[in-house]
Design a protein around this motif. Structure first.
Motif, mmCIF file in Angstrom:
data_model
loop_
_atom_site.group_PDB
_atom_site.id
_atom_site.type_symbol
_atom_site.label_atom_id
_atom_site.label_comp_id
_atom_site.label_asym_id
_atom_site.label_seq_id
_atom_site.Cartn_x
_atom_site.Cartn_y
_atom_site.Cartn_z
ATOM 1 N N ASP A 1 -2.202 -1.963 5.465
ATOM 2 C CA ASP A 1 -2.636 -3.212 4.824
ATOM 3 C C ASP A 1 -3.375 -2.873 3.541
ATOM 4 O OD1 ASP A 1 -3.265 -5.794 4.179
ATOM 5 O OD2 ASP A 1 -4.322 -6.237 6.053
ATOM 6 N N GLU A 2 -2.730 -3.057 2.416
ATOM 7 C CA GLU A 2 -3.271 -2.726 1.102
ATOM 8 C C GLU A 2 -3.940 -1.344 1.119
ATOM 9 O OE1 GLU A 2 -5.036 -5.912 -1.027
ATOM 10 O OE2 GLU A 2 -4.145 -7.431 0.250
ATOM 11 N N SER B 1 -2.360 -10.170 6.396
ATOM 12 C CA SER B 1 -3.223 -9.376 7.278
ATOM 13 C C SER B 1 -3.120 -9.849 8.725
ATOM 14 C CB SER B 1 -4.684 -9.438 6.815
ATOM 15 O OG SER B 1 -4.821 -8.768 5.576
HETATM 16 MG MG MG Z 1 -5.069 -9.498 3.627
#
Ligand code: MG
Ligand code: ADP
Length: 233
Positions: free
Chosen positions: A176-177, A58
């Motif tokens: 991000d995810e 991240s």
């Molecule tokens: Mg992360």
């Protein structure tokens, strides 16, 4: 039998890549999270980033998206340096060039679906209505333009976030995810839309995921281990 090798795509130079990081180092106080990460993503290429929790994924995405500036190293978007210390200049450069999708879709709750998707266009002084309608239709939300985000399901909200990320036809898409909070059916749908739309737009995509099925859709996978990038997959 002659051995047939498929030609591998040439690695673009830093300046020719849709997205590039050169020796990015970043620390929080005493904790060095990224130890000199370099990568290049070509236009139209989808690259997955995997790695254990806490490996710096991240943090890397924040730096690549210009939300923060690396302490050392360079970030490039379509041939232009992104890592200026000037927050305003960074935001202006990001506006037309980078689309972001996070696990928890940061939709503006007071704006309807159409206006949420138009935000990037509005920020760069354009209207964006036509493009927003077209993208909402592509993600299966035609007819929901006037709805407020609060009435949508998690999968629908994430589809709005995907449409918004693609609205300004960015050279770079960072996720991000993006499917991390969704059930399997919705996760697959959102992932397919994100990848298909980004490829159609010739965007370079970097997506962080724990989902092996999502990583398998990428052209290439990079692994982040303790803040260092290892090629794989
Ligand atoms: Mg992360
Ligand atoms: N703003 C911050 N301040 C201090 N430490 C942070 C901050 N953001 C992340 N970290 C630390 O950096 C490391 C990497 O975090 P992160 O990039 O979120 O990893 P990942 O996304 O791979 O799980 C972790 O040890 C985390 O606690």
């Amino acid at each position: 039998m002659p051995r047939v090798t498929l030609p591998t795509a040439p690695v673009p130079t830093v300046q020719a890549a849709a997205l590039a990081a050169v020796n990015v180092r970043h620390s929080f106080g005493e904790l060095t999270v990224l130890h000199g990460v370099s990568l290049r993503v070509a236009a139209g290429e989808v690259v997955a980033v995997t790695g254990p929790s806490g490996s710096g994924k991240s943090t890397l995405l924040h730096l690549l998206g210009g939300l923060d500036v690396p302490q050392e190293g360079e970030v490039w978007w379509a041939g232009e340096r992104a890592d200026t210390q000037d927050t305003q200049a960074r935001a202006t450069r990001r506006a037309g060039r980078v689309g972001l999708v996070f696990q928890h879709h940061y939709l503006l709750e007071d704006l309807n679906v159409l206006d949420n998707v138009r935000v990037p266009a509005l920020l760069s002084g354009q209207d964006g209505t036509e493009r927003a309608r077209e993208l909402l239709a592509r993600v299966g939300l035609a007819g929901r333009e006037k709805a407020l985000p609060g009435v949508l399901s998690g999968g629908e909200r994430q589809r709005v976030a995907v449409a918004r990320a693609l609205a300004s036809r960015p050279a770079v898409v960072l996720a991000d995810e993006p499917t991390g909070s969704l059930d399997r059916v919705n996760a697959d749908m959102v992932a397919a839309l994100l990848i298909d739309l980004a490829r159609e737009n010739q965007a370079g995509v970097l997506l962080v995921t724990h989902d092996e099925r999502l990583a398998a859709r990428a052209d290439r996978t990079l692994h982040l281990l303790d803040g260092r990038m290892v090629e794989g997959g």
